[in-house]
Design an enzyme around this catalytic site. Structure first.
Site, PDB file in Angstrom:
ATOM      1  N   ASN A   1       0.913  -1.040   0.085  1.00 22.63           N
ATOM      2  CA  ASN A   1       0.014  -0.153   0.147  1.00 22.63           C
ATOM      3  C   ASN A   1       0.829   1.404   0.101  1.00 22.63           C
ATOM      4  OD1 ASN A   1       0.598  -0.600   2.908  1.00 22.63           O
ATOM      5  ND2 ASN A   1      -1.028   0.609   3.454  1.00 22.63           N
ATOM      6  N   VAL A   2       0.390   2.414  -0.548  1.00 21.44           N
ATOM      7  CA  VAL A   2       1.015   3.511  -0.701  1.00 21.44           C
ATOM      8  C   VAL A   2      -0.142   4.662  -0.535  1.00 21.44           C
ATOM      9  CG1 VAL A   2       2.228   5.217  -2.445  1.00 21.44           C
ATOM     10  CG2 VAL A   2       2.594   2.678  -2.645  1.00 21.44           C
TER      11      VAL A   2
ATOM     12  N   GLU B   1      -3.221  -4.363  -3.104  1.00 22.84           N
ATOM     13  CA  GLU B   1      -3.743  -5.110  -4.323  1.00 22.84           C
ATOM     14  C   GLU B   1      -3.296  -4.356  -5.880  1.00 22.84           C
ATOM     15  OE1 GLU B   1      -5.979  -6.457  -0.856  1.00 22.84           O
ATOM     16  OE2 GLU B   1      -5.162  -4.558  -1.615  1.00 22.84           O
TER      17      GLU B   1
ATOM     18  N   CYS C   1     -10.838  -4.019  -3.864  1.00 24.50           N
ATOM     19  CA  CYS C   1      -9.979  -4.839  -4.302  1.00 24.50           C
ATOM     20  C   CYS C   1     -10.410  -6.082  -4.643  1.00 24.50           C
ATOM     21  CB  CYS C   1      -8.809  -4.774  -2.993  1.00 24.50           C
ATOM     22  SG  CYS C   1      -7.834  -3.428  -2.849  1.00 24.50           S
TER      23      CYS C   1
ATOM     24  N   CYS D   1      -4.107   0.811  -2.601  1.00 27.06           N
ATOM     25  CA  CYS D   1      -4.065  -0.513  -1.687  1.00 27.06           C
ATOM     26  C   CYS D   1      -2.863  -1.474  -2.469  1.00 27.06           C
ATOM     27  CB  CYS D   1      -5.322  -1.225  -1.919  1.00 27.06           C
ATOM     28  SG  CYS D   1      -6.852  -0.333  -1.180  1.00 27.06           S
TER      29      CYS D   1
END
Length: 136
Positions: free
Chosen positions: A45-46, A58, A96, A56
């Site tokens: 995640n960023v 994903e 996601c 996310c």
């Protein structure tokens, strides 16, 4: 493909989590998935100060899948594991789950505390390209 090394997937997810950028939530997340051609792709995640546009784990995973798949045949996800800062598997959010459906389909196995579960159980009546006109 029936032999899935869940420990290797969880370890790859934990390694990806180490690269997460989560200064606002303090909730680093890593995800990893096995592809139908035997590769492991991962993402973390960023976060962003506006929170709503946070990426996310994903998202990063699917981006790596697209970037590393052969151009003539996009790889598909077969098995997926996600970890956060707490012990045990972390389930993907609804957004996601939809993203994973697009790149793995209803049979994608999701790691969870009760054992691997098909995505179709976690996202009943999922929506995919086959539901769009002209993409059947």
């Amino acid at each position: 493909m029936t032999d899935i090394d869940w420990d290797a997937l969880r370890a790859a997810a934990a390694l990806a989590r180490d690269y997460a950028y989560a200064p606002y939530s303090q909730h680093p997340v890593g995800a990893a998935a096995l592809t139908d051609d035997g590769r492991i792709v991962s993402g973390c995640n960023v976060e962003n100060a506006s929170i709503g546009v946070t990426l996310c784990a994903e998202c990063g995973l699917v981006s790596e899948l697209a970037k590393t798949s052969p151009p003539e045949r996009k790889s598909r996800l077969v098995a997926f594991a996600c970890v956060g800062p707490n012990p045990g598997p972390l389930l993907p959010c609804g957004r996601c789950r939809q993203l994973l459906w697009e790149h793995g389909g209803p049979d994608l196995l999701i790691d969870r505390a009760g054992g691997p579960t098909p995505l179709s159980v976690l996202l009943p009546d999922g929506f995919g390209p086959e539901d769009l006109p002209g993409h059947r």
